[in-house]
Design an enzyme around this catalytic site. Structure first.
Site, mmCIF file in Angstrom:
data_model
loop_
_atom_site.group_PDB
_atom_site.id
_atom_site.type_symbol
_atom_site.label_atom_id
_atom_site.label_comp_id
_atom_site.label_asym_id
_atom_site.label_seq_id
_atom_site.Cartn_x
_atom_site.Cartn_y
_atom_site.Cartn_z
ATOM 1 N N ASN A 1 10.104 50.089 -34.155
ATOM 2 C CA ASN A 1 10.647 48.959 -34.913
ATOM 3 C C ASN A 1 9.941 47.631 -34.627
ATOM 4 O O ASN A 1 10.372 46.582 -35.110
ATOM 5 C CB ASN A 1 12.156 48.815 -34.649
ATOM 6 C CG ASN A 1 12.901 50.069 -35.027
ATOM 7 O OD1 ASN A 1 13.587 50.659 -34.207
ATOM 8 N ND2 ASN A 1 12.726 50.510 -36.262
ATOM 9 N N CYS B 1 11.235 57.246 -33.198
ATOM 10 C CA CYS B 1 11.719 55.875 -32.980
ATOM 11 C C CYS B 1 11.207 55.294 -31.667
ATOM 12 O O CYS B 1 11.123 54.070 -31.515
ATOM 13 C CB CYS B 1 13.237 55.846 -32.892
ATOM 14 S SG CYS B 1 14.080 56.374 -34.351
ATOM 15 N N HIS C 1 16.816 54.229 -41.541
ATOM 16 C CA HIS C 1 15.379 53.902 -41.569
ATOM 17 C C HIS C 1 14.639 55.073 -42.219
ATOM 18 O O HIS C 1 15.064 56.232 -42.093
ATOM 19 C CB HIS C 1 14.802 53.772 -40.150
ATOM 20 C CG HIS C 1 15.080 52.491 -39.439
ATOM 21 N ND1 HIS C 1 15.360 52.456 -38.091
ATOM 22 C CD2 HIS C 1 15.084 51.199 -39.855
ATOM 23 C CE1 HIS C 1 15.534 51.186 -37.706
ATOM 24 N NE2 HIS C 1 15.379 50.406 -38.764
ATOM 25 N N ASP D 1 12.092 56.548 -41.097
ATOM 26 C CA ASP D 1 11.686 57.564 -40.119
ATOM 27 C C ASP D 1 12.836 58.421 -39.623
ATOM 28 O O ASP D 1 12.646 59.328 -38.820
ATOM 29 C CB ASP D 1 10.871 56.947 -38.962
ATOM 30 C CG ASP D 1 11.705 56.090 -38.013
ATOM 31 O OD1 ASP D 1 12.925 55.949 -38.205
ATOM 32 O OD2 ASP D 1 11.107 55.542 -37.052
ATOM 33 N N ARG E 1 19.163 42.539 -32.101
ATOM 34 C CA ARG E 1 17.777 42.956 -31.844
ATOM 35 C C ARG E 1 16.764 41.837 -32.099
ATOM 36 O O ARG E 1 15.570 42.021 -31.835
ATOM 37 C CB ARG E 1 17.407 44.192 -32.673
ATOM 38 C CG ARG E 1 18.190 45.445 -32.294
ATOM 39 C CD ARG E 1 17.521 46.732 -32.798
ATOM 40 N NE ARG E 1 16.255 47.012 -32.133
ATOM 41 C CZ ARG E 1 15.486 48.075 -32.418
ATOM 42 N NH1 ARG E 1 15.854 48.924 -33.358
ATOM 43 N NH2 ARG E 1 14.338 48.259 -31.782
#
Ligand code: ARG
Length: 259
Positions: free
Chosen positions: A63, A253, A158, A160, A82
């Site tokens: 990310n 991730c 996401h 992914d 985040r």
């Protein structure tokens, strides 16, 4: 990869996270070390960013941003929890020889989590964490053609978490159809040979696999698509990342490819 030393689940920003669930930090460190070892054995070199007490999700380096050659555009995280990671990642990339850029702050974007470069295309998803405008901005900056899809299931927040390109000559890609508004992914169908995975497989975060050369590293569990991936000629291994699944992330991730 990001050091797991300060990893924990202390807030909930996706349906996988429950702030009351304990993470076994020693087990998490062991699992992370096993993943790193698997990646190195598959032929890649791993660089590690130092962890940060205030940012437990920093371990999910996918990310951090999107990389194109020696350029990186740093993420604009959707959740305040985040956002402190942005500066940390930005500094790391600067210190490691990257040309660092930013996306206008009003456009949210979560890096390799929601986009990757494929030939002259920017393949990306929006609708949960990232904004369509961010993908368009990135494509324009990098001189790529955006080919984007909308995500519609909070559990697969996401790209992914529900799509992975395999290292075959046939551009095979596994994906979970129900995660996407257009479950047939019609605008990607000319580029990829799309192989759907079952809901059971998807819920084990099967699509969050790491690809290194011909090796595909899946999370652990009875994953039914694995046989097919082996038949396609891939070298398949599995690494238990159960402590990270508590935060909604599996193998991919925890990694970002720097080249
Ligand atoms: N807890 C993190 C979040 O919700 C997990 C991120 C997983 N990363 C990924 N590339 N899917 O943001």
């Amino acid at each position: 990869m990001g050091s797991p030393d300060n990893y924990k689940v202390e807030y909930s920003i996706n349906p996988w996270m429950d702030a009351d669930v304990e993470v076994d930090l020693n087990l998490a460190k062991e699992q992370w070390a096993n993943l790193k070892q698997a990646i190195e054995s598959a032929g890649a070199e791993v660089k590690v960013i130092t962890s940060n007490k205030a940012q437990p999700d920093l371990v999910f380096t996918a990310n951090s941003g999107i990389i194109y050659g020696k350029n990186v555009l740093i993420s604009n995280f959707k959740f305040q929890e985040r956002q402190g990671e942005e500066e940390i990642f930005q500094n790391w990339y600067k210190d490691n020889g990257f040309d660092v850029g930013r996306i206008p702050s009003e456009y949210k974007f979560e890096g390799r989590g929601d986009a990757f470069v494929y030939h002259k295309y920017l393949i990306g998803t929006y609708g949960i964490r990232s904004d369509k405008e961010a993908l368009e901005f990135i494509a324009n900056e990098f001189g790529l053609r955006p080919l984007v899809n909308k995500l519609v299931d909070e559990k697969f927040y996401h790209l992914d978490t529900c799509f992975q390109l395999l290292p075959t000559d046939n551009n095979d890609a596994i994906y979970y159809p129900k995660a996407f508004e257009d479950s047939s992914l019609s605008n990607w169908a000319d580029l990829f040979n799309l192989i759907p995975v079952s809901q059971d497989d998807a819920e084990m975060l099967t699509c969050n696999a790491v690809v290194i050369g011909n090796t595909v590293i899946f999370p652990s569990g009875e994953i039914s698509i694995i046989e097919k991936v082996r038949d396609l000629g891939c070298n398949v291994i599995q690494v238990d990342v159960s402590e990270f699944i508590k935060a909604g992330g599996a193998c991919q991730c925890l990694v970002i490819s720097l080249d």
